[in-house]
Design a protein around this motif. Sequence first.
Motif, mmCIF file in Angstrom:
data_model
loop_
_atom_site.group_PDB
_atom_site.id
_atom_site.type_symbol
_atom_site.label_atom_id
_atom_site.label_comp_id
_atom_site.label_asym_id
_atom_site.label_seq_id
_atom_site.Cartn_x
_atom_site.Cartn_y
_atom_site.Cartn_z
ATOM 1 N N GLU A 261 0.851 -1.190 0.000
ATOM 2 C CA GLU A 261 0.000 0.000 0.000
ATOM 3 C C GLU A 261 0.893 1.248 0.000
ATOM 4 O OE1 GLU A 261 -3.652 -1.297 2.890
ATOM 5 O OE2 GLU A 261 -1.733 -0.837 3.818
ATOM 6 N N THR A 262 0.256 2.373 -0.335
ATOM 7 C CA THR A 262 0.974 3.654 -0.284
ATOM 8 C C THR A 262 0.279 4.567 0.721
ATOM 9 O OG1 THR A 262 1.383 3.433 -2.660
ATOM 10 C CG2 THR A 262 1.861 5.568 -1.689
ATOM 11 N N ASP A 263 1.078 5.310 1.489
ATOM 12 C CA ASP A 263 0.517 6.328 2.388
ATOM 13 C C ASP A 263 1.533 7.470 2.491
ATOM 14 O OD1 ASP A 263 -1.023 7.706 4.285
ATOM 15 O OD2 ASP A 263 -1.615 5.852 5.275
ATOM 16 N N TYR A 264 1.183 8.507 3.225
ATOM 17 C CA TYR A 264 2.130 9.618 3.351
ATOM 18 C C TYR A 264 2.003 10.283 4.713
ATOM 19 C CZ TYR A 264 -1.728 12.885 2.520
ATOM 20 O OH TYR A 264 -2.898 13.591 2.624
ATOM 21 N N PHE A 265 3.105 10.895 5.139
ATOM 22 C CA PHE A 265 3.120 11.746 6.322
ATOM 23 C C PHE A 265 3.015 13.199 5.849
ATOM 24 C CE2 PHE A 265 5.816 8.836 9.341
ATOM 25 C CZ PHE A 265 4.725 7.994 9.482
ATOM 26 N N GLU A 266 2.595 14.062 6.761
ATOM 27 C CA GLU A 266 2.637 15.498 6.445
ATOM 28 C C GLU A 266 3.882 16.092 7.073
ATOM 29 O OE1 GLU A 266 -0.989 17.764 7.183
ATOM 30 O OE2 GLU A 266 -2.063 15.895 6.741
ATOM 31 N N LYS A 267 4.538 16.966 6.333
ATOM 32 C CA LYS A 267 5.796 17.538 6.827
ATOM 33 C C LYS A 267 5.714 19.056 6.867
ATOM 34 C CE LYS A 267 9.534 18.031 4.087
ATOM 35 N NZ LYS A 267 10.667 17.614 3.253
ATOM 36 N N HIS A 268 6.261 19.634 7.919
ATOM 37 C CA HIS A 268 6.389 21.086 7.980
ATOM 38 C C HIS A 268 7.851 21.401 8.267
ATOM 39 C CE1 HIS A 268 2.037 21.199 8.076
ATOM 40 N NE2 HIS A 268 2.083 20.312 9.061
ATOM 41 N N ARG A 269 8.444 22.240 7.419
ATOM 42 C CA ARG A 269 9.844 22.627 7.644
ATOM 43 C C ARG A 269 9.895 24.111 7.984
ATOM 44 N NH1 ARG A 269 15.047 20.755 5.518
ATOM 45 N NH2 ARG A 269 14.036 19.402 4.002
ATOM 46 N N ASP A 270 10.551 24.441 9.090
ATOM 47 C CA ASP A 270 10.762 25.831 9.461
ATOM 48 C C ASP A 270 11.880 26.396 8.572
ATOM 49 O OD1 ASP A 270 10.879 27.621 12.543
ATOM 50 O OD2 ASP A 270 11.822 28.187 10.662
ATOM 51 N N ARG A 271 11.527 27.378 7.729
ATOM 52 C CA ARG A 271 12.496 27.873 6.749
ATOM 53 C C ARG A 271 13.692 28.551 7.419
ATOM 54 N NH1 ARG A 271 9.713 29.898 1.226
ATOM 55 N NH2 ARG A 271 9.757 27.783 0.492
ATOM 56 N N GLU A 272 13.482 29.123 8.603
ATOM 57 C CA GLU A 272 14.584 29.797 9.309
ATOM 58 C C GLU A 272 15.570 28.783 9.879
ATOM 59 O OE1 GLU A 272 14.843 33.363 9.887
ATOM 60 O OE2 GLU A 272 13.455 33.217 8.195
ATOM 61 N N THR A 273 15.033 27.791 10.618
ATOM 62 C CA THR A 273 15.917 26.861 11.332
ATOM 63 C C THR A 273 16.172 25.577 10.560
ATOM 64 O OG1 THR A 273 14.080 25.727 12.398
ATOM 65 C CG2 THR A 273 14.949 27.673 13.542
ATOM 66 N N GLY A 274 15.341 25.288 9.554
ATOM 67 C CA GLY A 274 15.466 24.030 8.809
ATOM 68 C C GLY A 274 14.869 22.851 9.563
ATOM 69 N N GLU A 275 14.335 23.106 10.767
ATOM 70 C CA GLU A 275 13.788 22.002 11.563
ATOM 71 C C GLU A 275 12.532 21.406 10.921
ATOM 72 O OE1 GLU A 275 13.101 22.421 15.881
ATOM 73 O OE2 GLU A 275 15.191 23.139 15.867
ATOM 74 N N ILE A 276 12.423 20.080 11.020
ATOM 75 C CA ILE A 276 11.325 19.354 10.392
ATOM 76 C C ILE A 276 10.351 18.872 11.461
ATOM 77 C CG2 ILE A 276 10.761 17.260 9.088
ATOM 78 C CD1 ILE A 276 12.410 18.921 7.346
ATOM 79 N N GLU A 277 9.060 19.061 11.184
ATOM 80 C CA GLU A 277 8.051 18.440 12.043
ATOM 81 C C GLU A 277 7.224 17.509 11.166
ATOM 82 O OE1 GLU A 277 4.028 19.349 14.550
ATOM 83 O OE2 GLU A 277 4.913 20.925 13.332
#
Length: 284
Positions: free
Chosen positions: A177-193
């Motif tokens: 099967e295929t699925d996905y996570f949602e990603k948010h990247r802080d453009r200032e720090t590069g940190e990924i959530e």
Amino acid sequence: MIVPGSSSQSLAAALADETGRPLATATYDRFPDGERLAAVPEFTGEEAVVVATTDSDEAWVELLQLQDAVREAGAEHVTTVVPYMGYARQDESFGDGQPVSARAMAKAVSTGSDRVVLVNPHESAVADFYTVPATTVDAAGVLADPLPALDDPLFLAPDEGAIGIADTVREAYSAGETDYFEKHRDRETGEIEIVPSDAPVADRDVVVVDDIVATGSTMSEAIGVLTDRGVKRVFAACVHPMLAANATTKLRAAGVDRIVGTDTIERGCSVVSAAPAIADALDG
Ligand code: R5P
């Protein structure tokens, strides 16, 4: 002739085998002041296919020099294969006074080429920045080849943008099967959530599929979530294994079992080749 950039020598040889074209021996030197000097002393023929990944600023210079060198040597038609297009992620201006770097690079390449082939660029729209015909190639399917027999497999994109290539790999694997996570990247720090989907992953084999592993932040965050949720084994698969700085360590620390990539960027984990897909684009 196939003309390799210094970072694409294995891929260029594979492409020569795949297409039956001869392989030119390019040379990669420096002038005394440190400037680069890429050349093709024994180039013959009317058609040149320059194959040069652009994973560093120096590689861009080499690519432009090789395009020019084959013209000097008599090539009448130059195709440029860019296995990995650097700067493609800067496909818009990120703020006042900032460049659209992908456009700047594309324009520079277009001045010395008749045709461009890009492998899985970050967004296929970057092809429009070239002022000569530019086509994109999807080499992701080959990433299914080195995967072992998987238990109830899930092919997971670490963000929405990678769903397409996760699907391509699942289709090539012919199961799962295929699925996905949602990603948010802080453009200032590069940190990924990472915001996980509710797909059940406990006791399953999961293949996380992305176009590129650069710093490894995206992939390692996704792998960390999967590990916490009791995944059986987790594999990281990417077209472009940039693996900058400590990316490999980040993936290992997060719990990855194996990293597989293609030879668009030649690394230890480049166990499959983009050459067949590129050959189709050249001659198909
Ligand atoms: C982003 O949209 C790309 O598909 C990759 O997820 C991202 O560029 C990977 O970068 P990094 O390894 O630095 O997180």
